[in-house]
Design a protein around this motif. Structure first.
Motif, PDB file in Angstrom:
ATOM      1  N   TYR A  33       0.601  -0.807  -0.054  1.00 42.82           N
ATOM      2  CA  TYR A  33       0.087   0.348  -0.408  1.00 42.82           C
ATOM      3  C   TYR A  33       1.052   1.364  -0.363  1.00 42.82           C
ATOM      4  O   TYR A  33       0.535   2.145  -0.912  1.00 42.82           O
ATOM      5  CB  TYR A  33      -0.988  -0.020   1.290  1.00 42.82           C
ATOM      6  CG  TYR A  33      -2.415  -0.944   1.344  1.00 42.82           C
ATOM      7  CD1 TYR A  33      -2.646  -1.729   0.269  1.00 42.82           C
ATOM      8  CD2 TYR A  33      -1.813  -1.380   2.273  1.00 42.82           C
ATOM      9  CE1 TYR A  33      -3.697  -2.614   0.612  1.00 42.82           C
ATOM     10  CE2 TYR A  33      -2.561  -2.867   2.334  1.00 42.82           C
ATOM     11  CZ  TYR A  33      -3.250  -3.261   1.829  1.00 42.82           C
ATOM     12  OH  TYR A  33      -4.740  -4.370   2.357  1.00 42.82           O
ATOM     13  N   ILE A  34       2.268   1.314   1.484  1.00 37.12           N
ATOM     14  CA  ILE A  34       2.202   1.962   1.363  1.00 37.12           C
ATOM     15  C   ILE A  34       2.947   2.776   0.419  1.00 37.12           C
ATOM     16  O   ILE A  34       3.439   4.351  -0.677  1.00 37.12           O
ATOM     17  CB  ILE A  34       3.778   2.340   2.127  1.00 37.12           C
ATOM     18  CG1 ILE A  34       2.664   2.142   3.870  1.00 37.12           C
ATOM     19  CG2 ILE A  34       4.363   3.691   2.872  1.00 37.12           C
ATOM     20  CD1 ILE A  34       3.796   1.958   4.637  1.00 37.12           C
ATOM     21  N   ALA A  35       4.217   1.720  -0.503  1.00 37.98           N
ATOM     22  CA  ALA A  35       5.013   1.909  -1.583  1.00 37.98           C
ATOM     23  C   ALA A  35       3.997   2.176  -3.336  1.00 37.98           C
ATOM     24  O   ALA A  35       4.902   3.337  -3.892  1.00 37.98           O
ATOM     25  CB  ALA A  35       5.675   0.406  -2.479  1.00 37.98           C
ATOM     26  N   GLY A  36       3.076   1.556  -3.679  1.00 35.26           N
ATOM     27  CA  GLY A  36       2.019   1.731  -4.498  1.00 35.26           C
ATOM     28  C   GLY A  36       2.128   3.020  -4.000  1.00 35.26           C
ATOM     29  O   GLY A  36       1.853   3.787  -5.507  1.00 35.26           O
ATOM     30  N   SER A  37       1.324   3.735  -3.034  1.00 39.13           N
ATOM     31  CA  SER A  37       0.706   4.847  -3.726  1.00 39.13           C
ATOM     32  C   SER A  37       2.034   6.437  -3.753  1.00 39.13           C
ATOM     33  O   SER A  37       1.442   6.916  -4.402  1.00 39.13           O
ATOM     34  CB  SER A  37       0.040   5.052  -1.473  1.00 39.13           C
ATOM     35  OG  SER A  37       0.926   5.215  -0.936  1.00 39.13           O
ATOM     36  N   LYS A  38       3.048   5.763  -2.185  1.00 37.39           N
ATOM     37  CA  LYS A  38       3.702   6.872  -2.187  1.00 37.39           C
ATOM     38  C   LYS A  38       4.701   7.165  -3.327  1.00 37.39           C
ATOM     39  O   LYS A  38       4.863   8.467  -4.602  1.00 37.39           O
ATOM     40  CB  LYS A  38       5.369   7.146  -1.409  1.00 37.39           C
ATOM     41  CG  LYS A  38       3.988   6.576  -0.372  1.00 37.39           C
ATOM     42  CD  LYS A  38       4.049   8.381   0.200  1.00 37.39           C
ATOM     43  CE  LYS A  38       4.727   9.575   0.132  1.00 37.39           C
ATOM     44  NZ  LYS A  38       4.467  10.718   0.477  1.00 37.39           N
ATOM     45  N   VAL A  39       4.612   6.328  -4.637  1.00 38.35           N
ATOM     46  CA  VAL A  39       5.276   6.865  -5.345  1.00 38.35           C
ATOM     47  C   VAL A  39       5.030   6.945  -6.726  1.00 38.35           C
ATOM     48  O   VAL A  39       4.592   7.536  -7.836  1.00 38.35           O
ATOM     49  CB  VAL A  39       5.899   4.810  -6.028  1.00 38.35           C
ATOM     50  CG1 VAL A  39       6.691   4.901  -7.580  1.00 38.35           C
ATOM     51  CG2 VAL A  39       6.798   4.017  -4.934  1.00 38.35           C
ATOM     52  N   THR A  40       3.055   6.159  -6.576  1.00 36.78           N
ATOM     53  CA  THR A  40       2.514   6.151  -7.933  1.00 36.78           C
ATOM     54  C   THR A  40       2.732   8.712  -7.679  1.00 36.78           C
ATOM     55  O   THR A  40       2.222   9.298  -8.483  1.00 36.78           O
ATOM     56  CB  THR A  40       1.250   6.523  -8.231  1.00 36.78           C
ATOM     57  OG1 THR A  40       1.365   5.127  -7.969  1.00 36.78           O
ATOM     58  CG2 THR A  40       0.832   6.992  -8.173  1.00 36.78           C
TER      59      THR A  40
END
Length: 320
Positions: A139-146
């Motif tokens: 969740y964290i990586a997906g939202s932050k990278v996007t």
């Protein structure tokens, strides 16, 4: 530790898409029913191929099967990050293929741990700690990278493939293939022999503990899978309604609630797994059936909190 690391990125890859699902839906201009297909086709593929890899893992070199599966889903995930908004059907196909690759690892890895250690419950608990932590990091990586990429969800799918290649190298050059049944080597007199597929199925169906545990695990996966996929979307939409903000996906992706949810998912998962193992170990001294009893008691205790979290989401995201 390498197997735990691979399991971590396995679940991280699986739920990266959940963290950016609203962005994907907006890009492809699809409805919620179509968005759900992204995970549904993955699970169906995983479900079909898990028994196949279980059968192969009992008969061939498990390390090579896992390595091939990890390399396969890493390449497919990276390839899916280049799909344009005109080809939603192609994204679904890549998710089917990712399910094939992940089934090869998740099915076989626990058998290596079982052959390496006598204290299987404790060692498997370390292995499965990577499940909630991986989900939260996804969740964290997906939202932050996007969000950092200006709302381009394709970059979120380019994080785990590199980690997957590292995992393949570690698997091939460091992990040793233990002998099957190695943990029972001191008490086993006869060598392990392969049995037919039909005899395996018949034997399992005659085992009520296995059948009931499978039904229970299926029920948990049904609920946990739905929550894991839709919880970030719920938080994003609830934030828009509660705080009367414009539904700008780039701003919503960076909201504190998503990051907090990822952290809560990781921390509570660790606490739950470790607490379950500890309680079961202590209770086993008085009751040898402590493992299923702890599971049976823990699940109903969680249901009221699940219901309340959905109800209070109308008024407070933090409370939810």
């Amino acid at each position: 530790m390498i197997l735990v690391y691979i399991n971590l990125i396995n679940y991280m890859d699986r739920y990266t898409i959940a963290g950016v699902l609203p962005v994907i839906a907006n890009d492809f201009r699809i409805k919620d029913s179509d968005s759900g297909l992204v995970q549904t086709v993955f699970i169906c593929s995983y479900m079909v191929f898990a028994p196949v890899f279980g059968y192969l893992g009992d008969r061939y070199n498990r390390k090579y099967i896992m390595g091939g599966g990890i390399a396969f889903w890493s390449v497919i995930t990276l390839s899916s990050s280049f799909i344009t908004k005109e080809y939603f059907w192609l994204l679904l196909i890549t998710r089917v293929l990712v399910g094939v690759g992940e089934a090869s690892y998740s099915t076989i890895a626990p058998t290596l741990i079982a052959d390496l250690h006598d204290e299987r419950s404790r060692m498997l608990s370390f292995f499965y700690l990577a499940t909630p932590v991986g989900c939260g990091l996804g969740y964290i990586a997906g939202s932050k990278v996007t969000s950092a990429a200006g709302g381009d969800w394709h970059w979120a799918l380019r994080v785990t493939p590199g980690l997957g290649i590292v995992a393949v190298l570690l698997l091939f050059f460091v992990v040793q293939e233990p002998p099957r049944g190695g943990a029972e080597g001191r008490i086993r007199r006869k060598p392990l022999t392969n049995s037919s597929w039909t005899s395996d199925i018949k034997s399992l169906l005659k085992n009520p503990s296995f059948v009931l545990s499978t039904f229970g695990s299926t029920a948990v996966a049904f609920i946990a899978g739905a929550l894991s996929l839709w919880a970030p979307t719920l938080l994003m939409r609830a934030r828009t309604v509660l705080y009367k903000v414009n539904p700008c996906l780039r701003d919503v992706l960076s909201c504190a609630e998503i990051l907090l949810f990822g952290c809560v998912r990781s921390v509570t998962g660790i606490v739950g797994v470790k607490a379950g193992v500890k309680i079961s170990k202590r209770c086993r001294k008085k009751n040898p059936r402590s493992d299923p009893l702890v599971c049976g008691f823990g699940l109903p205790c969680a249901q009221p909190f699940l219901y309340v979290s959905l109800v209070v989401a109308k008024k407070s995201l933090i409370s939810s």
